[in-house]
Design a protein around this motif. Structure first.
Motif, PDB file in Angstrom:
ATOM      1  N   GLY A 164      -0.345  -1.245   6.086  1.00 12.00           N
ATOM      2  CA  GLY A 164      -0.052  -1.925   7.361  1.00 12.00           C
ATOM      3  C   GLY A 164      -0.600  -3.345   7.398  1.00 12.00           C
ATOM      4  N   GLY A 165      -1.822  -3.508   6.893  1.00 10.55           N
ATOM      5  CA  GLY A 165      -2.440  -4.835   6.842  1.00 10.55           C
ATOM      6  C   GLY A 165      -1.706  -5.770   5.909  1.00 10.55           C
ATOM      7  N   TRP A 166      -1.212  -5.226   4.787  1.00 11.53           N
ATOM      8  CA  TRP A 166      -0.447  -6.026   3.832  1.00 11.53           C
ATOM      9  C   TRP A 166       0.832  -6.563   4.496  1.00 11.53           C
ATOM     10  CZ3 TRP A 166       1.587  -3.919  -1.538  1.00 11.53           C
ATOM     11  CH2 TRP A 166       2.025  -5.002  -2.295  1.00 11.53           C
ATOM     12  N   LEU A 167       1.507  -5.668   5.189  1.00 12.29           N
ATOM     13  CA  LEU A 167       2.761  -6.072   5.827  1.00 12.29           C
ATOM     14  C   LEU A 167       2.512  -7.047   6.983  1.00 12.29           C
ATOM     15  CD1 LEU A 167       4.578  -2.614   5.876  1.00 12.29           C
ATOM     16  CD2 LEU A 167       4.980  -4.522   4.321  1.00 12.29           C
ATOM     17  N   ARG A 168       1.425  -6.853   7.693  1.00 13.29           N
ATOM     18  CA  ARG A 168       1.187  -7.641   8.917  1.00 13.29           C
ATOM     19  C   ARG A 168       0.429  -8.944   8.646  1.00 13.29           C
ATOM     20  NH1 ARG A 168       0.895 -10.208  12.695  1.00 13.29           N
ATOM     21  NH2 ARG A 168       0.408  -9.785  14.869  1.00 13.29           N
ATOM     22  N   PHE A 169      -0.616  -8.879   7.794  1.00 12.60           N
ATOM     23  CA  PHE A 169      -1.488 -10.047   7.614  1.00 12.60           C
ATOM     24  C   PHE A 169      -1.442 -10.666   6.212  1.00 12.60           C
ATOM     25  CE2 PHE A 169      -3.581  -7.360  10.857  1.00 12.60           C
ATOM     26  CZ  PHE A 169      -3.553  -8.249  11.915  1.00 12.60           C
ATOM     27  N   GLY A 170      -0.755 -10.063   5.291  1.00 10.56           N
ATOM     28  CA  GLY A 170      -0.688 -10.623   3.937  1.00 10.56           C
ATOM     29  C   GLY A 170      -1.583  -9.874   2.957  1.00 10.56           C
ATOM     30  N   TRP A 171      -1.384 -10.213   1.676  1.00 13.87           N
ATOM     31  CA  TRP A 171      -2.045  -9.421   0.637  1.00 13.87           C
ATOM     32  C   TRP A 171      -3.538  -9.704   0.526  1.00 13.87           C
ATOM     33  CZ3 TRP A 171      -4.518 -11.608  -3.535  1.00 13.87           C
ATOM     34  CH2 TRP A 171      -4.261 -12.954  -3.772  1.00 13.87           C
ATOM     35  N   ARG A 172      -3.962 -10.920   0.878  1.00 15.54           N
ATOM     36  CA  ARG A 172      -5.392 -11.245   0.726  1.00 15.54           C
ATOM     37  C   ARG A 172      -6.256 -10.345   1.621  1.00 15.54           C
ATOM     38  NH1 ARG A 172      -6.574 -16.216  -1.832  1.00 15.54           N
ATOM     39  NH2 ARG A 172      -4.712 -17.447  -2.158  1.00 15.54           N
ATOM     40  N   LEU A 173      -5.860 -10.302   2.878  1.00 15.65           N
ATOM     41  CA  LEU A 173      -6.629  -9.496   3.835  1.00 15.65           C
ATOM     42  C   LEU A 173      -6.531  -8.003   3.497  1.00 15.65           C
ATOM     43  CD1 LEU A 173      -7.371 -10.675   7.158  1.00 15.65           C
ATOM     44  CD2 LEU A 173      -6.673  -8.304   7.207  1.00 15.65           C
ATOM     45  N   ALA A 174      -5.328  -7.599   3.048  1.00 17.71           N
ATOM     46  CA  ALA A 174      -5.139  -6.184   2.691  1.00 17.71           C
ATOM     47  C   ALA A 174      -5.989  -5.809   1.484  1.00 17.71           C
ATOM     48  CB  ALA A 174      -3.662  -5.919   2.408  1.00 17.71           C
ATOM     49  N   LEU A 175      -6.096  -6.759   0.536  1.00 20.22           N
ATOM     50  CA  LEU A 175      -6.913  -6.500  -0.658  1.00 20.22           C
ATOM     51  C   LEU A 175      -8.387  -6.351  -0.269  1.00 20.22           C
ATOM     52  CD1 LEU A 175      -6.836  -6.386  -3.809  1.00 20.22           C
ATOM     53  CD2 LEU A 175      -7.464  -8.782  -3.759  1.00 20.22           C
ATOM     54  N   GLY A 176      -8.841  -7.278   0.590  1.00 22.29           N
ATOM     55  CA  GLY A 176     -10.220  -7.177   1.075  1.00 22.29           C
ATOM     56  C   GLY A 176     -10.455  -5.884   1.817  1.00 22.29           C
ATOM     57  N   PHE A 177      -9.496  -5.507   2.639  1.00 24.79           N
ATOM     58  CA  PHE A 177      -9.620  -4.258   3.400  1.00 24.79           C
ATOM     59  C   PHE A 177      -9.671  -3.049   2.469  1.00 24.79           C
ATOM     60  CE2 PHE A 177      -7.888  -0.673   5.757  1.00 24.79           C
ATOM     61  CZ  PHE A 177      -8.706  -0.690   6.872  1.00 24.79           C
ATOM     62  N   ALA A 178      -8.792  -3.059   1.464  1.00 22.04           N
ATOM     63  CA  ALA A 178      -8.763  -1.928   0.518  1.00 22.04           C
ATOM     64  C   ALA A 178     -10.086  -1.825  -0.237  1.00 22.04           C
ATOM     65  CB  ALA A 178      -7.593  -2.088  -0.442  1.00 22.04           C
ATOM     66  N   CYS A 179     -10.639  -2.990  -0.645  1.00 25.95           N
ATOM     67  CA  CYS A 179     -11.936  -2.983  -1.347  1.00 25.95           C
ATOM     68  C   CYS A 179     -13.035  -2.442  -0.426  1.00 25.95           C
ATOM     69  CB  CYS A 179     -12.299  -4.390  -1.817  1.00 25.95           C
ATOM     70  SG  CYS A 179     -11.339  -4.944  -3.198  1.00 25.95           S
ATOM     71  N   GLY A 180     -13.040  -2.917   0.820  1.00 24.03           N
ATOM     72  CA  GLY A 180     -14.037  -2.439   1.786  1.00 24.03           C
ATOM     73  C   GLY A 180     -13.923  -0.942   2.009  1.00 24.03           C
TER      74      GLY A 180
END
Lengths: 153, 101
Positions: free
Chosen positions: A47-63
């Motif tokens: 959802g974050g990837w689709l909404r905010f882009g891959w950078r934020l989604a990558l950070g979220f996935a790592c967290g």
């Protein structure tokens, strides 16, 4: 007299089976939290990837990954500590328990540092991902409320 | 012992001796109060969380020692408690990052 005794016995059996059912339900709470965390990890990363882009989604996935590992190690540390106190099961070394407990913080700090130095934009995603444990516990609380209302556990 | 306490008091007073106080009236660089406050807030949050975790663990260990049969319930409560206490320090960190950008 006889029918009263049978009724009392049935009530006792019912309450005993209800107690066992609720005990088995609550004993599975940690596994359910772990599953909720996995589902939230995947769903919110996509959802974050689709909404905010891959950078934020990558950070979220790592967290989320670090939070998941953190929770798993916390569970193992507490279990090892309980084994030592109750003197049951296979006892882990005290040094190992302490090292694992401190390693969790080190891992979180390392992850934060790497994310901050590589892509500062995804830091907020990383910090949000670290809250995955709380989200999992909140989901479990909601599920327990639902189970209590719907099934009467 | 009394001499030692006087020594520590004098040393702690020396912590407040800052060369900036001895300077004249010329304009100094503005103090970044947000960063200073952020550091203090993180320290207070960490101390509070550490204290809470220590108390929770001590109570759980005492409970387990008294009644090992109650292990599943105590263990579950301890894990959830520690996770939630840790998250409080994390929220402080998030607020600090949001403020000190």
């Amino acid at each position: 007299m006889g029918s009263g005794y049978v009724k009392l016995e049935r009530e006792s059996e019912n309450s005993q089976s209800g107690f066992n059912a609720s005990e088995s339900f609550y004993s599975g709470a940690l596994d359910r939290i772990r599953r909720f965390m996995l589902v939230l990890w995947i769903a919110l990363s996509v959802g974050g990837w689709l909404r905010f882009g891959w950078r934020l989604a990558l950070g979220f996935a790592c967290g989320c990954g670090i939070a998941y590992l953190n929770f798993y190690w916390l569970k193992r540390v507490v279990s090892g500590m309980a084994d030592r106190i109750a003197q049951t099961g296979k006892q882990q070394s005290g040094k190992g328990i302490v090292v694992r407990f401190l390693l969790r913080y080190f891992l979180m700090a390392l992850g934060g540092y790497i994310i901050l130095s590589v892509t500062p934009a995804s830091l907020y995603g990383f910090l949000a991902g670290l809250s995955l444990v709380v989200a999992g516990i909140a989901c479990e609380a909601a599920y327990e409320i639902y189970a209590a209302l719907a099934r009467g556990m | 012992m009394r001499k030692l306490s006087y020594l520590f008091m004098a040393l702690s007073l020396l912590c407040f001796v800052v060369p900036a106080f001895a300077q004249g009236g010329e304009a100094a660089a503005p103090v970044n109060w947000v960063a200073i406050t952020a550091g203090f807030s993180m320290a207070i949050a960490s101390a509070g969380c550490g204290l809470a975790q220590a108390r929770a663990t001590a109570a759980a260990a005492e409970g387990l020692g008294r009644n090992p049969a109650a292990r599943p319930g105590i263990q579950l409560a301890l894990i959830l408690g520690l996770a939630l206490i840790e998250s409080l320090a994390l929220y402080t960190l998030v607020i600090i990052f949001a403020k000190v950008k």
